[in-house]
Scaffold this active site. Structure first.
Site, PDB file in Angstrom:
ATOM      1  N   LYS A   1       0.835  -1.214   0.000  1.00  0.00           N
ATOM      2  CA  LYS A   1       0.000   0.000   0.000  1.00  0.00           C
ATOM      3  C   LYS A   1       0.863   1.255   0.000  1.00  0.00           C
ATOM      4  O   LYS A   1       0.578   2.205  -0.725  1.00  0.00           O
ATOM      5  CB  LYS A   1      -0.981  -0.020   1.170  1.00  0.00           C
ATOM      6  CG  LYS A   1      -2.058  -1.059   0.911  1.00  0.00           C
ATOM      7  CD  LYS A   1      -3.304  -0.900   1.738  1.00  0.00           C
ATOM      8  CE  LYS A   1      -4.353  -1.909   1.262  1.00  0.00           C
ATOM      9  NZ  LYS A   1      -4.986  -2.660   2.309  1.00  0.00           N
TER      10      LYS A   1
ATOM     11  N   LYS B   1      -5.330 -11.947 -11.326  1.00  0.00           N
ATOM     12  CA  LYS B   1      -6.105 -12.332 -10.135  1.00  0.00           C
ATOM     13  C   LYS B   1      -7.398 -11.499 -10.076  1.00  0.00           C
ATOM     14  O   LYS B   1      -7.358 -10.293 -10.292  1.00  0.00           O
ATOM     15  CB  LYS B   1      -5.269 -12.041  -8.884  1.00  0.00           C
ATOM     16  CG  LYS B   1      -6.025 -12.190  -7.560  1.00  0.00           C
ATOM     17  CD  LYS B   1      -5.188 -11.682  -6.402  1.00  0.00           C
ATOM     18  CE  LYS B   1      -5.847 -11.849  -5.056  1.00  0.00           C
ATOM     19  NZ  LYS B   1      -6.678 -10.879  -4.494  1.00  0.00           N
TER      20      LYS B   1
ATOM     21  N   LYS C   1     -11.310  -6.615  -6.637  1.00  0.00           N
ATOM     22  CA  LYS C   1     -12.099  -5.398  -6.893  1.00  0.00           C
ATOM     23  C   LYS C   1     -11.197  -4.233  -7.262  1.00  0.00           C
ATOM     24  O   LYS C   1     -11.600  -3.335  -7.980  1.00  0.00           O
ATOM     25  CB  LYS C   1     -13.024  -5.059  -5.723  1.00  0.00           C
ATOM     26  CG  LYS C   1     -12.335  -4.818  -4.413  1.00  0.00           C
ATOM     27  CD  LYS C   1     -13.371  -4.554  -3.336  1.00  0.00           C
ATOM     28  CE  LYS C   1     -12.743  -4.562  -1.968  1.00  0.00           C
ATOM     29  NZ  LYS C   1     -12.063  -5.820  -1.596  1.00  0.00           N
TER      30      LYS C   1
HETATM   31  P1  ADP Z   1     -10.045  -8.021  -3.278  1.00  0.00           P
HETATM   32  O1  ADP Z   1      -8.746  -8.503  -3.884  1.00  0.00           O
HETATM   33  O2  ADP Z   1     -11.155  -8.038  -4.267  1.00  0.00           O
HETATM   34  O3  ADP Z   1      -9.889  -6.677  -2.587  1.00  0.00           O
HETATM   35  P2  ADP Z   1     -10.068  -9.062  -0.609  1.00  0.00           P
HETATM   36  O4  ADP Z   1      -8.624  -8.727  -0.471  1.00  0.00           O
HETATM   37  O5  ADP Z   1     -11.065  -8.250   0.143  1.00  0.00           O
HETATM   38  O6  ADP Z   1     -10.438  -9.074  -2.162  1.00  0.00           O
HETATM   39  O7  ADP Z   1     -10.240 -10.588  -0.251  1.00  0.00           O
HETATM   40  C1  ADP Z   1     -11.154 -11.157   0.674  1.00  0.00           C
HETATM   41  C2  ADP Z   1     -10.894 -12.643   0.745  1.00  0.00           C
HETATM   42  O8  ADP Z   1     -11.093 -13.260  -0.529  1.00  0.00           O
HETATM   43  C3  ADP Z   1      -9.440 -12.985   1.140  1.00  0.00           C
HETATM   44  O9  ADP Z   1      -9.417 -14.154   1.931  1.00  0.00           O
HETATM   45  C4  ADP Z   1      -8.783 -13.232  -0.198  1.00  0.00           C
HETATM   46  O10 ADP Z   1      -7.654 -14.043  -0.117  1.00  0.00           O
HETATM   47  C5  ADP Z   1      -9.893 -13.889  -0.986  1.00  0.00           C
HETATM   48  N1  ADP Z   1      -9.746 -13.596  -2.414  1.00  0.00           N
HETATM   49  C6  ADP Z   1      -9.841 -12.379  -3.006  1.00  0.00           C
HETATM   50  N2  ADP Z   1      -9.647 -12.446  -4.330  1.00  0.00           N
HETATM   51  C7  ADP Z   1      -9.395 -13.755  -4.600  1.00  0.00           C
HETATM   52  C8  ADP Z   1      -9.122 -14.487  -5.801  1.00  0.00           C
HETATM   53  N3  ADP Z   1      -9.066 -13.888  -6.982  1.00  0.00           N
HETATM   54  N4  ADP Z   1      -8.918 -15.802  -5.701  1.00  0.00           N
HETATM   55  C9  ADP Z   1      -8.987 -16.417  -4.506  1.00  0.00           C
HETATM   56  N5  ADP Z   1      -9.255 -15.812  -3.336  1.00  0.00           N
HETATM   57  C10 ADP Z   1      -9.465 -14.486  -3.373  1.00  0.00           C
END
Ligand code: ADP
Ligand code: TRP
Length: 321
Positions: free
Chosen positions: A111, A190, A193
């Site tokens: 970040k 990957k 959001k």
């Molecule tokens: P984002 O990347 O959309 O901001 P978060 O970081 O809020 O998602 O992730 C919330 C949960 O979902 C975490 O446990 C994260 O590891 C899992 N997660 C997020 N994106 C993926 C993905 N593309 N594949 C597998 N797990 C994911």
């Protein structure tokens, strides 16, 4: 019985990467372990400063999880800030957390490298996460790969506390499902959001169809055999939402030639829509009865708090408070 715990950030609309990477394994764990699930609203304060949005996201995440199979009769489900004891534990263990450990945290380094100006909350985030885990005598923490380091830090902190004072905390383990460790997004990166490449769990029908039909493919003709069929994003996503024999058949047809990308994408949309249909119905039912949802969260907080007070009492006694 072993206890499983995981936290969910109320940071926006949940997508199928969240579902297959985090929610599904956690929901499946309900069959074999005592489960604790909470909505990490304190954590969301490191990246969101809009109170209305936080309240709305918190409720949305509660609805999403309950709709997807979180069973409040079997598991403990609450909002993190309803058990403020976690902030006291964060202080207690923070005094045993080396600065160097926090400086090495990927989440903080990533970040700040992106130019997001750091505040104390962002820096201390792994200590709050460790407090979340240790406060409930957790054995197993199902998370995505990106959170593994935080669970390792939690272990280091627990071991250090136990050695410095006396045996107090359970030392937890992370649980990572390798087969779905990274769900790809519409662009093949990957799904996240922050990359704008998501398929939402409860997306609008028309808009989601448009997104899926818009997945960019190469210019090979339908007839051409595609030996790299397993690398195709639509195939990878189809494997998650369609029965195995269906996705295997589509993969074979793509590899051998004769399957057009348009037909493949149409199949992906249809299987996605069918896969989530029962959850969509359940979510609509819950959304029509928010008093019930709020009561579930209040009951969950009371249960979580009883466990938390036991562990916090042990920790306070161990360190001479
Ligand atoms: P984002 O990347 O959309 O901001 P978060 O970081 O809020 O998602 O992730 C919330 C949960 O979902 C975490 O446990 C994260 O590891 C899992 N997660 C997020 N994106 C993926 C993905 N593309 N594949 C597998 N797990 C994911
Ligand atoms: N940091 C996690 C995430 O961003 C959410 C979280 C907070 C969590 N506290 C936790 C996950 C404790 C597991 C255990 O996804």
């Amino acid at each position: 019985m072993s206890r499983t715990l995981t936290g969910i950030q109320p940071s926006g609309t949940l997508h199928i990467g969240n579902y297959f990477g985090a929610m599904r394994p956690a929901i499946d764990a309900q069959a074999k372990a005592e489960c604790y699930f909470f909505i990490a609203d304190y954590h969301s304060m490191t990246s969101l400063w809009d109170s209305t949005q936080r309240r709305r996201n918190t409720l949305d995440v509660a609805l999403d999880w309950l709709a997807c199979g979180l069973d409040p009769a079997r598991s403990v489900f609450w909002k993190q800030s309803d058990v403020p004891e976690v902030a006291e534990l964060m202080w207690i263990i923070g005094t045993l957390t080396p600065m160097g450990l926090l400086e090495r945290a990927h989440s903080y380094k990533d970040k700040t490298a992106k130019g997001i100006s750091a505040n104390f909350g962002l820096f201390a985030y792994p200590v709050l996460m460790a407090a979340d885990i240790l406060l409930y005598d957790t054995h197993r923490v199902p998370v995505g790969k990106d959170q593994k380091q935080h669970v390792e830090m939690t272990r280091d902190i627990a071991i250090k506390f136990n050695q410095t004072y006396s045996e107090t905390f359970v030392v937890p383990e992370s649980v990572i499902r390798e087969d779905v460790a990274v769900v790809p997004g519409l662009d093949g990166q990957k799904m996240s959001k922050s990359y704008g490449n998501t398929i939402d769990i409860f997306g609008d029908e028309k808009a989601t169809k448009k997104k899926i039909m818009g997945i960019v493919m190469d210019s090979r003709t339908p007839q051409e055999p595609k030996p790299d069929a397993d690398k195709n994003v639509a195939i990878q996503l189809l494997k998650l939402v369609a029965p195995e024999e269906v996705s295997t058949d589509y993969e074979r047809r793509l590899r051998e030639g004769g399957l057009g990308y348009g037909d493949l994408k149409k199949a992906l949309f249809e299987h996605y829509w069918t896969y989530f249909a029962p959850y969509r119905a359940k979510r609509a039912e819950l959304a029509a009865n928010l008093d019930h949802v709020n009561a579930l969260l209040r009951d969950g907080a009371a249960k979580a708090r009883a466990t938390a007070n036991g562990v916090l009492g042990r920790a306070r006694a161990a360190c001479g408070l």
